[in-house]
Design an enzyme around this catalytic site. Structure first.
Site, PDB file in Angstrom:
ATOM      1  N   HIS A 147      21.670 -11.795   5.208  1.00 21.47           N
ATOM      2  CA  HIS A 147      20.233 -11.542   5.435  1.00 21.47           C
ATOM      3  C   HIS A 147      19.756 -12.286   6.623  1.00 21.47           C
ATOM      4  O   HIS A 147      19.346 -13.286   6.568  1.00 21.47           O
ATOM      5  CB  HIS A 147      19.402 -12.047   4.259  1.00 21.47           C
ATOM      6  CG  HIS A 147      19.401 -11.125   3.153  1.00 21.47           C
ATOM      7  ND1 HIS A 147      18.682  -9.899   3.053  1.00 21.47           N
ATOM      8  CD2 HIS A 147      20.382 -10.986   2.203  1.00 21.47           C
ATOM      9  CE1 HIS A 147      19.112  -9.318   1.884  1.00 21.47           C
ATOM     10  NE2 HIS A 147      20.207  -9.925   1.374  1.00 21.47           N
ATOM     11  N   LYS A 154     -21.657 -15.653   1.365  1.00 25.24           N
ATOM     12  CA  LYS A 154     -22.268 -16.131   0.121  1.00 25.24           C
ATOM     13  C   LYS A 154     -21.289 -17.272  -0.319  1.00 25.24           C
ATOM     14  O   LYS A 154     -20.168 -17.148  -0.245  1.00 25.24           O
ATOM     15  CB  LYS A 154     -21.956 -15.045  -1.016  1.00 25.24           C
ATOM     16  CG  LYS A 154     -22.957 -13.901  -0.676  1.00 25.24           C
ATOM     17  CD  LYS A 154     -24.355 -14.500  -1.159  1.00 25.24           C
ATOM     18  CE  LYS A 154     -25.537 -13.536  -1.031  1.00 25.24           C
ATOM     19  NZ  LYS A 154     -26.862 -14.237  -0.964  1.00 25.24           N
ATOM     20  N   THR A 183     -17.583 -20.125  -4.012  1.00 22.64           N
ATOM     21  CA  THR A 183     -17.085 -21.593  -3.667  1.00 22.64           C
ATOM     22  C   THR A 183     -17.508 -22.306  -4.657  1.00 22.64           C
ATOM     23  O   THR A 183     -16.595 -23.406  -4.965  1.00 22.64           O
ATOM     24  CB  THR A 183     -17.284 -21.908  -1.997  1.00 22.64           C
ATOM     25  OG1 THR A 183     -16.594 -20.610  -1.188  1.00 22.64           O
ATOM     26  CG2 THR A 183     -16.526 -22.963  -1.898  1.00 22.64           C
ATOM     27  N   GLN A 184     -18.758 -22.334  -4.705  1.00 21.88           N
ATOM     28  CA  GLN A 184     -19.551 -23.489  -5.658  1.00 21.88           C
ATOM     29  C   GLN A 184     -18.821 -23.519  -7.174  1.00 21.88           C
ATOM     30  O   GLN A 184     -18.455 -24.729  -7.514  1.00 21.88           O
ATOM     31  CB  GLN A 184     -20.885 -23.377  -5.825  1.00 21.88           C
ATOM     32  CG  GLN A 184     -21.708 -23.612  -4.427  1.00 21.88           C
ATOM     33  CD  GLN A 184     -23.098 -23.202  -4.624  1.00 21.88           C
ATOM     34  OE1 GLN A 184     -23.968 -23.471  -5.527  1.00 21.88           O
ATOM     35  NE2 GLN A 184     -23.638 -22.718  -3.481  1.00 21.88           N
ATOM     36  N   GLU A 209      17.416 -12.264   8.679  1.00 24.09           N
ATOM     37  CA  GLU A 209      15.722 -12.335   8.661  1.00 24.09           C
ATOM     38  C   GLU A 209      15.457 -13.415   8.215  1.00 24.09           C
ATOM     39  O   GLU A 209      14.414 -13.922   8.369  1.00 24.09           O
ATOM     40  CB  GLU A 209      15.035 -10.992   7.954  1.00 24.09           C
ATOM     41  CG  GLU A 209      15.092 -11.012   6.363  1.00 24.09           C
ATOM     42  CD  GLU A 209      16.521 -10.315   5.872  1.00 24.09           C
ATOM     43  OE1 GLU A 209      17.530 -10.145   6.707  1.00 24.09           O
ATOM     44  OE2 GLU A 209      16.378  -9.893   4.893  1.00 24.09           O
ATOM     45  N   CYS A 247      22.695  -5.799   4.381  1.00 16.14           N
ATOM     46  CA  CYS A 247      22.838  -6.151   3.195  1.00 16.14           C
ATOM     47  C   CYS A 247      23.210  -4.397   2.574  1.00 16.14           C
ATOM     48  O   CYS A 247      24.105  -3.941   2.976  1.00 16.14           O
ATOM     49  CB  CYS A 247      21.952  -7.043   2.416  1.00 16.14           C
ATOM     50  SG  CYS A 247      22.751  -7.483   0.943  1.00 16.14           S
ATOM     51  N   TYR A 249       8.102  -5.444  -6.367  1.00 15.12           N
ATOM     52  CA  TYR A 249       6.994  -4.794  -6.421  1.00 15.12           C
ATOM     53  C   TYR A 249       6.028  -5.850  -7.243  1.00 15.12           C
ATOM     54  O   TYR A 249       4.494  -5.960  -7.331  1.00 15.12           O
ATOM     55  CB  TYR A 249       6.747  -3.703  -7.329  1.00 15.12           C
ATOM     56  CG  TYR A 249       7.338  -2.307  -6.552  1.00 15.12           C
ATOM     57  CD1 TYR A 249       6.699  -1.690  -5.643  1.00 15.12           C
ATOM     58  CD2 TYR A 249       8.387  -1.676  -7.053  1.00 15.12           C
ATOM     59  CE1 TYR A 249       6.914  -0.824  -4.583  1.00 15.12           C
ATOM     60  CE2 TYR A 249       8.968  -0.475  -6.352  1.00 15.12           C
ATOM     61  CZ  TYR A 249       8.276  -0.141  -5.083  1.00 15.12           C
ATOM     62  OH  TYR A 249       8.674   0.908  -4.337  1.00 15.12           O
ATOM     63  N   ASP A 251       6.530 -17.482  -0.001  1.00 16.71           N
ATOM     64  CA  ASP A 251       6.163 -18.665   1.024  1.00 16.71           C
ATOM     65  C   ASP A 251       6.715 -19.715   1.707  1.00 16.71           C
ATOM     66  O   ASP A 251       6.665 -20.230   2.583  1.00 16.71           O
ATOM     67  CB  ASP A 251       4.899 -19.273   0.121  1.00 16.71           C
ATOM     68  CG  ASP A 251       3.802 -18.871   0.163  1.00 16.71           C
ATOM     69  OD1 ASP A 251       3.236 -18.026   1.072  1.00 16.71           O
ATOM     70  OD2 ASP A 251       3.087 -19.028  -1.014  1.00 16.71           O
ATOM     71  N   LYS A 267      -2.932 -19.400   1.010  1.00 16.54           N
ATOM     72  CA  LYS A 267      -2.761 -20.776   0.732  1.00 16.54           C
ATOM     73  C   LYS A 267      -1.465 -21.278   1.465  1.00 16.54           C
ATOM     74  O   LYS A 267      -1.508 -22.344   2.047  1.00 16.54           O
ATOM     75  CB  LYS A 267      -2.670 -20.889  -0.365  1.00 16.54           C
ATOM     76  CG  LYS A 267      -3.754 -21.786  -1.336  1.00 16.54           C
ATOM     77  CD  LYS A 267      -3.392 -22.218  -2.847  1.00 16.54           C
ATOM     78  CE  LYS A 267      -2.633 -21.162  -3.466  1.00 16.54           C
ATOM     79  NZ  LYS A 267      -2.646 -20.572  -4.883  1.00 16.54           N
TER      80      LYS A 267
HETATM   81  N1  GLN Z   1      22.756  -4.370  -3.925  1.00 16.95           N
HETATM   82  C1  GLN Z   1      23.746  -4.938  -3.070  1.00 16.95           C
HETATM   83  C2  GLN Z   1      24.587  -5.795  -3.665  1.00 16.95           C
HETATM   84  O1  GLN Z   1      24.028  -6.462  -4.836  1.00 16.95           O
HETATM   85  C3  GLN Z   1      23.202  -5.212  -1.732  1.00 16.95           C
HETATM   86  C4  GLN Z   1      21.938  -6.395  -2.269  1.00 16.95           C
HETATM   87  C5  GLN Z   1      20.872  -6.676  -1.061  1.00 16.95           C
HETATM   88  O2  GLN Z   1      20.721  -5.805  -0.262  1.00 16.95           O
HETATM   89  N2  GLN Z   1      20.595  -7.890  -0.966  1.00 16.95           N
HETATM   90  O3  GLN Z   1      25.448  -6.179  -3.156  1.00 16.95           O
END
Ligand code: GLN
Length: 538
Positions: A509, A189, A193-194, A511, A383, A55, A72, A18
Site C-alpha cells: 500500500h 450560534k 458550544t456553551q 498510499e 493490493c 463503511y 487519523d 479534531k
Molecule cells: N483481499 C486481498 C488479500 O487479502 C487484498 C487485500 C487488500 O487489497 N488490502 O490478499
C-alpha cells in the site's frame, strides 16, 4: 524538561476535524524545532479497526510496525512526516483487554476491578507511555468521539485525574466545537458550544483553549461571549474556518495563534518561530496547477470519502509534485460491466484499481484492468488491484478463463493468486494478515526502479493472498514481469507489463507513506504518465 501533554476533545458533533486540528497544532510545534507526536484514543470496543468494514470506519491505516489503526494516524503522518506506531492508537477494547488479562493473572487479587481506578489507571498509563520514552517534547492526545457520549467518559475522567497529577504547566486541554450559522436568522450560534463546554466542566475537565469550527468568521464580540460563558481566558477562543485544503489548516491555526497559546499554557518560553517554507511551497504548487488530468478510482467503497482516504491524499501530493490538478472520478466496480466499461473509462488519463476484500465488484475491477491494458491507459493497481491485474492477464493473455484468486473461488482451476502459506493455519481474523513494512528488491531496468530511483525499498502491507509463483515463468514469458520481490521470501510485490507505457501493480500500500513533503514515487510517476497520455491524445 518534562514531556508536555496536550489533550484535544470534541463536542457538539462528530466529523469536526479534531484529527486535522491536532495534526495542525503538531505541525506548528514541530516546525518550531520541537519533537512532537500524536496519539488517538478511540472509544470503541474493537481492539483495533482491522476487522471493521470501511463503511463503518473509513480506511484502516497501517503503520510500519504492523498496527491496524484509525485513519487519523494517516493525517498525523502526512502532516508531521514521522512514523507512528502501535502505541499511537489505543481503543477501549485494548484498555479492557489489558485490565481483564491482568485480573485473570491475579494482579488485582482480592480487589473488585472497576472503571475508576482500574480502567482509568490503564488509560492514564497509556496516555503517558509515549512521553516516557524521552523521544518527545510534546505528546498530543486526541480523544475520539464526542464529549457527553457514554463511551468516552472514562477517557475524559482520565484527563481530569491527570490535570491534578501532573504539574500544572505540563498539561493543557483544547476543546473543539461547532458554531453553526443559521441562515434564516443570519446568525452564528454559540449555545451548542456553551453546552458542550458545560458538559466537559461537569466531568471536571477545564478547557484552556476553545477552537470553534465555523463556516463564517467569528467576530471579536462573539469570541468574548464564548470566553465569558465557557470560563476560558479572553482571546483563547479561536476559529477554525472551513479551509480550501486540509493542508491550509496549520497556516490558519498559526494565524489564530494556537501554537503560541499552547506554548504559553505549557510555560514554554523562547521557542523559535515556526519555519514552514517547504509546506508553503507545497501549498503554492497545489493552488496553482499548470495542467489537469482525470483519474478513475475503481473500487467498491466509493460512496464513502473516507474509505480511500490515503489514496485520495496521495493524489493531492502527487498532483502538487507534478503541478497538475488531479480530478479523481470514483467508479463503482460493482456497476462496471462489458456493456458500459468503455463509456465509463473512455475519458480517463489514468486508471487506479483499488484495494479491497471479497467477491463483490471483482469482475468490474478485472474489466477496468483490461481496458487500461488494451488501450495503453496508465494503470496502477494496489493490493487487490494488483491481484486483479494478474488475474486479467492470466485470463486474457494466458487463456486461463477460470483464473481468479482463491479468496473469491477456492476451487478455481487456475489459482494465480493464492493464500499465503503461513495464512493457511490462521483461524483468528484480528491482526493476523501480513501487516506492516517489508523490504522489496527492485529489478534493474524496471519501471519500478526508475520510479523509485533505488533498488531496495520498504513499503507497508495488509493482505492474506499473494501472487502464485507456480505461474511466474509463464506470466513472464507472456509479458507480465515480476519486478519487485521480497528479498527473503521471493514473494512477488510488483508486476509490470514493459510493453505498455505505464502498467504497474503493487501488492503493498504505497498510499500509506505519501506526504506533502515526500510524495510517494509510484503516485508521482502515475500522474506524470497520465499527463503524458493526455498530451499524446490531444
Ligand atoms: N483481499 C486481498 C488479500 O487479502 C487484498 C487485500 C487488500 O487489497 N488490502 O490478499
Amino acid at each position: 524538561m518534562n514531556t508536555k501533554y496536550v489533550f484535544v476533545s470534541g463536542g457538539v458533533a462528530s466529523s469536526l476535524g479534531k484529527g486535522i486540528i491536532a495534526a495542525s497544532l503538531a505541525k506548528l510545534l514541530q516546525s518550531r524545532g520541537l519533537r512532537v507526536t500524536i496519539q488517538k484514543f478511540d472509544p470503541y470496543i474493537n481492539i483495533d479497526p482491522g476487522t471493521l468494514n470501511p463503511y463503518e470506519h473509513g480506511e484502516c491505516y497501517v503503520t510500519d510496525d504492523g498496527a491496524e489503526t484509525d485513519l487519523d494516524l494517516g493525517h498525523y503522518e502526512r502532516f508531521l512526516g514521522v512514523h507512528t506506531s502501535k502505541a499511537n492508537n489505543v481503543t477501549t477494547g485494548k484498555i479492557y483487554h489489558t485490565v481483564i488479562s491482568k485480573e485473570r493473572e491475579g494482579a488485582y487479587l482480592g480487589k473488585t476491578v472497576q472503571i475508576v481506578p482500574h480502567i482509568t489507571d490503564e488509560i492514564k498509563r497509556r496516555m503517558l507511555l509515549l512521553g516516557k520514552t524521552g523521544k518527545y517534547d510534546i505528546v498530543i492526545t486526541e480523544i475520539g468521539g464526542t464529549v457527553g457520549d457514554m463511551e468516552s467518559q472514562p477517557f475524559v475522567e482520565a484527563v481530569r485525574q491527570l490535570q491534578w497529577e501532573l504539574p500544572e504547566e505540563d498539561l493543557t486541554t483544547i476543546h473543539l466545537t461547532l458554531v453553526p450559522y443559521l441562515r434564516a436568522a443570519k446568525e452564528l450560534k454559540t449555545k451548542p458550544t456553551q453546552h458542550s463546554v458545560q458538559m466537559l466542566q461537569q466531568a471536571g475537565v477545564h478547557p484552556d483553549i476553545i477552537v470553534c469550527r465555523t463556516e463564517q468568521p467569528l467576530s471579536p464580540e462573539l469570541r468574548r461571549k464564548v470566553a465569558l460563558f465557557c470560563n476560558v481566558r479572553a482571546g483563547h477562543v479561536i476559529q477554525s474556518i472551513d479551509a480550501w485544503s486540509i493542508y491550509q489548516v496549520p497556516l490558519n491555526m498559526k494565524e489564530e495563534g494556537l501554537d503560541e497559546m499552547v506554548l504559553e499554557h505549557l510555560g514554554m518560553k523562547n521557542v523559535p518561530a515556526p519555519k514552514l517554507d517547504d509546506w508553503c511551497d507545497f501549498l503554492n504548487r497545489l493552488q496553482n496547477p499548470k495542467s489537469e488530468v482525470n483519474i478513475a478510482l475503481v473500487g467498491k467503497y466509493v460512496e464513502l470519502q473516507d474509505a480511500y482516504k490515503s489514496i485520495l491524499e496521495s493524489f493531492v501530493h502527487a498532483g502538487a509534485a507534478n503541478e497538475c490538478k488531479v480530478n479523481v472520478h470514483s467508479i463503482h466496480s460493482e456497476y462496471v460491466d462489458a456493456s458500459n466499461v468503455e463509456e465509463k473509462l473512455a475519458g480517463m488519463d489514468g486508471i487506479l484499481v483499488a484495494p479491497g476484500f471479497g467477491e463483490r465488484g471483482i469482475e468490474g475491477k478485472i474489466l477496468a484492468v483490461r481496458y487500461a491494458r488494451e488501450h495503453n491507459v496508465p494503470f496502477f493497481g494496489i493490493c487487490l488491484g494488483m491481484q486483479m491485474a494478474v488475474v486479467e492477464f492470466a485470463r486474457d493473455v494466458l487463456g486461463y478463463k477460470d483464473a481468479i484468486s482463491t479468496e473469491m473461488n477456492p476451487a478455481t482451476s487456475a489459482p494465480v493468486i493464492d493464500l499465503m502459506e503461513d495464512q493457511k493455519s490462521t483461524t483468528i481474523k484480528g491482526g493476523t494478515m501480513r501487516l506492516g513494512a517489508y523490504a522489496c528488491y527492485l529489478q534493474k531496468g524496471s519501471l519500478a526502479e526508475k520510479i523509485y530511483g533505488d533498488n531496495l525499498i520498504s513499503e507497508r502491507h495488509r493482505h492474506r493472498y499473494e501472487f502464485n509463483n507456480a505461474y511466474l515463468e509463464e506470466m513472464e514469458a507472456a509479458g507480465m514481469k515480476a519486478t519487485g520481490k521480497n528479498p527473503d521470501t521471493g514473494l512477488v510485490e510488483i508486476v509490470e507489463i514493459p510493453a505498455h507505457p505505464f502498467f504497474i501493480g503493487v501488492q503493498f500500500h504505497p498510499e500509506l507513506k505519501s506526504t506533502p513533503i515526500n510524495p510517494q514515487p509510484v503516485f508521482v510517476g502515475f500522474i506524470k504518465a497520465a499527463k503524458e497520455f493526455k498530451a499524446s491524445r490531444a
